[in-house]
Design a protein around this motif. Structure first.
Motif, PDB file in Angstrom:
ATOM      1  N   PRO A   1      -4.865  -9.854  -2.742  1.00 40.80           N
ATOM      2  CA  PRO A   1      -4.125 -10.183  -4.003  1.00 40.80           C
ATOM      3  C   PRO A   1      -5.774 -10.864  -4.708  1.00 40.80           C
ATOM      4  CG  PRO A   1      -2.682 -10.606  -2.261  1.00 40.80           C
ATOM      5  CD  PRO A   1      -3.845  -9.943  -1.676  1.00 40.80           C
ATOM      6  N   ALA A   2      -5.541 -11.123  -5.940  1.00 41.48           N
ATOM      7  CA  ALA A   2      -6.760 -11.801  -6.594  1.00 41.48           C
ATOM      8  C   ALA A   2      -7.209 -13.247  -5.778  1.00 41.48           C
ATOM      9  CB  ALA A   2      -6.490 -12.333  -8.041  1.00 41.48           C
ATOM     10  N   VAL A   3      -6.297 -14.046  -5.402  1.00 43.01           N
ATOM     11  CA  VAL A   3      -6.591 -15.214  -4.736  1.00 43.01           C
ATOM     12  C   VAL A   3      -6.940 -15.084  -3.186  1.00 43.01           C
ATOM     13  CG1 VAL A   3      -5.054 -16.388  -6.140  1.00 43.01           C
ATOM     14  CG2 VAL A   3      -4.143 -15.692  -4.077  1.00 43.01           C
ATOM     15  N   GLY A   4      -6.557 -13.753  -2.560  1.00 41.47           N
ATOM     16  CA  GLY A   4      -7.093 -13.540  -1.328  1.00 41.47           C
ATOM     17  C   GLY A   4      -5.864 -13.624  -0.505  1.00 41.47           C
ATOM     18  N   ILE A   5      -6.158 -13.496   1.066  1.00 35.56           N
ATOM     19  CA  ILE A   5      -4.881 -13.865   1.912  1.00 35.56           C
ATOM     20  C   ILE A   5      -5.484 -14.757   2.777  1.00 35.56           C
ATOM     21  CG2 ILE A   5      -3.729 -12.514   3.664  1.00 35.56           C
ATOM     22  CD1 ILE A   5      -3.783 -10.072   2.161  1.00 35.56           C
TER      23      ILE A   5
ATOM     24  N   MET B   1     -10.394   4.560   6.659  1.00 35.58           N
ATOM     25  CA  MET B   1      -9.069   4.090   7.287  1.00 35.58           C
ATOM     26  C   MET B   1      -8.190   5.097   6.394  1.00 35.58           C
ATOM     27  SD  MET B   1      -7.610   2.301   4.908  1.00 35.58           S
ATOM     28  CE  MET B   1      -6.320   1.147   5.629  1.00 35.58           C
ATOM     29  N   ARG B   2      -6.881   5.179   6.938  1.00 35.21           N
ATOM     30  CA  ARG B   2      -5.930   5.988   6.116  1.00 35.21           C
ATOM     31  C   ARG B   2      -4.530   5.351   5.976  1.00 35.21           C
ATOM     32  NH1 ARG B   2      -7.716   8.894  10.391  1.00 35.21           N
ATOM     33  NH2 ARG B   2      -5.980   9.651  12.213  1.00 35.21           N
ATOM     34  N   TYR B   3      -3.752   5.559   4.897  1.00 40.37           N
ATOM     35  CA  TYR B   3      -2.524   4.877   5.051  1.00 40.37           C
ATOM     36  C   TYR B   3      -1.338   6.177   5.087  1.00 40.37           C
ATOM     37  CZ  TYR B   3      -4.383   0.894   3.021  1.00 40.37           C
ATOM     38  OH  TYR B   3      -5.018  -0.489   2.752  1.00 40.37           O
ATOM     39  N   GLY B   4      -1.832   7.421   5.256  1.00 42.64           N
ATOM     40  CA  GLY B   4      -1.051   8.447   5.506  1.00 42.64           C
ATOM     41  C   GLY B   4       0.108   8.400   3.938  1.00 42.64           C
ATOM     42  N   ASP B   5       1.248   8.717   4.428  1.00 45.14           N
ATOM     43  CA  ASP B   5       2.370   8.869   3.342  1.00 45.14           C
ATOM     44  C   ASP B   5       2.752   7.303   3.155  1.00 45.14           C
ATOM     45  OD1 ASP B   5       1.954  11.544   3.179  1.00 45.14           O
ATOM     46  OD2 ASP B   5       3.400  12.055   4.758  1.00 45.14           O
ATOM     47  N   GLU B   6       2.336   6.465   3.627  1.00 47.40           N
ATOM     48  CA  GLU B   6       2.996   4.922   3.370  1.00 47.40           C
ATOM     49  C   GLU B   6       2.936   4.663   1.936  1.00 47.40           C
ATOM     50  OE1 GLU B   6       2.051   0.391   5.165  1.00 47.40           O
ATOM     51  OE2 GLU B   6       0.537   2.089   5.517  1.00 47.40           O
ATOM     52  N   PRO B   7       4.066   4.094   1.226  1.00 47.39           N
ATOM     53  CA  PRO B   7       4.277   3.710   0.047  1.00 47.39           C
ATOM     54  C   PRO B   7       3.134   2.718  -0.345  1.00 47.39           C
ATOM     55  CG  PRO B   7       6.354   3.702   0.870  1.00 47.39           C
ATOM     56  CD  PRO B   7       5.427   3.891   2.218  1.00 47.39           C
ATOM     57  N   ILE B   8       2.859   2.805  -1.718  1.00 44.42           N
ATOM     58  CA  ILE B   8       1.673   1.791  -1.946  1.00 44.42           C
ATOM     59  C   ILE B   8       2.132   0.502  -2.061  1.00 44.42           C
ATOM     60  CG2 ILE B   8       0.495   1.269  -4.177  1.00 44.42           C
ATOM     61  CD1 ILE B   8       0.347   3.989  -4.834  1.00 44.42           C
ATOM     62  N   ASN B   9       3.142  -0.028  -2.161  1.00 44.68           N
ATOM     63  CA  ASN B   9       3.609  -1.333  -2.371  1.00 44.68           C
ATOM     64  C   ASN B   9       3.637  -1.866  -0.653  1.00 44.68           C
ATOM     65  OD1 ASN B   9       6.067   0.075  -1.471  1.00 44.68           O
ATOM     66  ND2 ASN B   9       7.459  -1.201  -2.713  1.00 44.68           N
ATOM     67  N   GLU B  10       3.821  -0.913   0.299  1.00 41.58           N
ATOM     68  CA  GLU B  10       3.772  -1.394   1.792  1.00 41.58           C
ATOM     69  C   GLU B  10       2.407  -1.332   2.532  1.00 41.58           C
ATOM     70  OE1 GLU B  10       6.564   0.918   3.753  1.00 41.58           O
ATOM     71  OE2 GLU B  10       8.352   0.444   2.327  1.00 41.58           O
ATOM     72  N   ARG B  11       1.456  -1.215   1.643  1.00 43.32           N
ATOM     73  CA  ARG B  11      -0.052  -0.928   2.256  1.00 43.32           C
ATOM     74  C   ARG B  11      -0.430  -2.251   2.367  1.00 43.32           C
ATOM     75  NH1 ARG B  11      -2.249   4.355  -0.832  1.00 43.32           N
ATOM     76  NH2 ARG B  11      -0.807   5.752   0.069  1.00 43.32           N
ATOM     77  N   ILE B  12      -1.328  -2.545   3.250  1.00 40.12           N
ATOM     78  CA  ILE B  12      -1.724  -3.970   3.474  1.00 40.12           C
ATOM     79  C   ILE B  12      -3.331  -3.806   3.587  1.00 40.12           C
ATOM     80  CG2 ILE B  12       0.037  -5.036   4.627  1.00 40.12           C
ATOM     81  CD1 ILE B  12      -1.383  -4.441   7.240  1.00 40.12           C
TER      82      ILE B  12
END
Length: 457
Positions: A120-124, A207-218
């Motif tokens: 996110p713009a503010v970081g984590i 690195m790869r996310y595979g088929d992971e939905p975009i909203n679940e990627r970290i």
């Protein structure tokens, strides 16, 4: 008596052939070491163009430059092979720190992993859970990982002499660590750099996310080995330590790029194709001199060295500078696909993608019978101390060409310093030794010569 005479003539013929091979290989090495072009080409790629991430302006500049250089060699054919490649951009440099108590922070050296999403713009900022591998995630479970930053801290195994084996033993945490950690509710991933040395350089990589939905990627980032050691020690003393990081990377739509190809057409067996190559793309932190500018310029010089030695190949010899090995392997996959569509007959492929360090020998992916014949050539490489011939392994870009009957090979330089520079900001031109680079080009040209002259059964 007649049998003895025939045997003597046969042995005499072998001795003559051996002498001819020794002279040819000596000529190849002499030219490589006194009149080589690889170092000058690499100087331009590294210092005038720089890091060549797929889809970048620098990658396209490298395509134009290397094609122009191949054109100047007067080859029988030079052309560009279109290929669609991913375009991932790092953006503004990353920033990170660990916080041991409110307001008490220590800055950390990190870099986003290739293909990662941005924070996110503010970081984590979150508490950190250290693990030694992906298998630890299931043991800890969602209760201990949800809302946390997972810190993968499994180092390369220093006991393994083959550093590529050590790399393979821990690279899974970089490749799929974020995808696996997100299943347990983690909000981010920090991965120890794949490096045997303790230093302050974070090492990126795909690195790869595979088929992971975009909203679940970290988001995922690499941390330097010194940073990993400090963070691990701090967590032992203060388990409530928090980690903050911010990165601004972005994935765009695929863009058009090219494999760069040049060839000498065979004189008597033009339908049989031999490939020598490396990958033209690199990561963006350094200038990609070892990974894999070195392999590209060595491969280009193979064709020039054979010509300069006066050798006329029987088979067609192609240099292929593959695009997008680092974050997709699109170039190698496309080349093999087109070759299959055209029903081309590839009989041999050699790749250099292990750095421009002192060459020690070659690895071969081939049948036992072929390997037995290949090992008979070892004495020809002994004067150059490049006679470690091993079975198994070749190169990522030529891997898609694999089929029955083809011999795949990889140049194997000394690997002890390779991962000090791999995917890091210190993969730069000044860390390449001119003579070591030229020895590698000479070794590759010599192997191509022998395979072309004798072939396989």
């Amino acid at each position: 008596m007649r049998r003895i005479l025939v045997l003597c003539l046969f042995i005499s013929g072998l001795a003559l052939a051996q002498t001819e091979d020794e002279k040819r290989i000596r000529s190849i090495f002499d030219t490589a070491l006194t009149d080589g072009m690889a170092y000058d080409w690499l100087n331009h790629l590294s210092n005038q163009i720089g890091g060549r991430l797929s889809g970048s302006v620098q990658a396209e500049m490298a395509v134009d430059y290397t094609k122009a250089q191949l054109d100047e060699l007067g080859l029988d054919k030079v052309y560009l092979q279109p290929v669609m490649v991913p375009k991932w951009v790092r953006g503004v440099p990353e920033f990170a720190y660990m916080e041991t108590s409110p307001g008490v922070t220590t800055n950390m050296n990190i870099c986003a992993l290739g293909g990662s999403i941005a924070t996110p713009a503010v970081g984590i900022k979150a508490n950190v859970v250290e693990v030694k591998g992906i298998e630890d995630l299931a043991t800890l479970g969602e209760e201990k990982l949800s809302g946390k930053i997972v810190f993968f801290n499994r180092p390369m195994d220093a006991e393994l002499i083959n550093t590529f084996e050590a790399y393979s033993g821990c690279v899974d945490q970089r490749a799929v660590g974020a995808s696996e950690a997100s299943k347990y509710g983690a909000v981010g991933v920090i991965v120890r750099s794949m490096n045997l040395r303790l230093d302050d350089y974070p090492h990126t990589g795909n690195m790869r996310y595979g088929d992971e939905p975009i909203n679940e990627r970290i988001p995922a980032a690499a941390i330097s080995t010194n940073g990993a050691e400090l963070l691990s020690t701090t967590l032992q003393l203060n388990p409530d330590t928090k980690f903050y990081f911010k990165q601004n990377c972005k994935q765009f739509d695929d863009v058009k790029s090219f494999n760069v190809i040049g060839q000498i057409t065979g004189s008597t067996r033009p339908e049989e194709i031999m490939v020598v190559g490396g990958h033209l793309d690199s990561w963006d932190l350094g200038d990609g001199s070892h990974d894999d500018g070195a392999g590209c310029v060595q491969s280009m010089d193979v064709l020039r060295l054979l010509r300069k030695s006066g050798y006329t190949p029987q088979r067609t010899i192609r240099v292929v500078l593959f695009m997008n090995e680092e974050n997709g392997l699109r170039g190698g996959t496309e080349y093999a696909k087109v070759a299959m569509e055209k029903k081309e007959k590839h009989v041999f492929a050699l790749e250099s993608d292990s750095g421009g360090f002192t060459p020690r020998g070659f690895s071969f992916d081939c049948s036992d019978a072929d390997f037995e014949k290949i090992t008979s050539w070892k004495p020809l490489f002994e004067p150059y101390m490049i006679h470690s011939f091993t079975k198994g392994g070749s190169g990522a870009d030529i891997g898609p060409l694999k089929k029955d009957g083809i011999v795949l090979s990889g140049l194997r330089p000394d690997s002890q310093r390779y991962f000090d520079h791999h995917h890091a900001a210190n993969d730069t031109f000044e860390h390449v030794n001119k003579r070591e680079l030229e020895l590698g080009a000479g070794a590759m040209a010599s192997l191509v010569y022998l395979f072309d002259k004798y072939g396989m059964e």
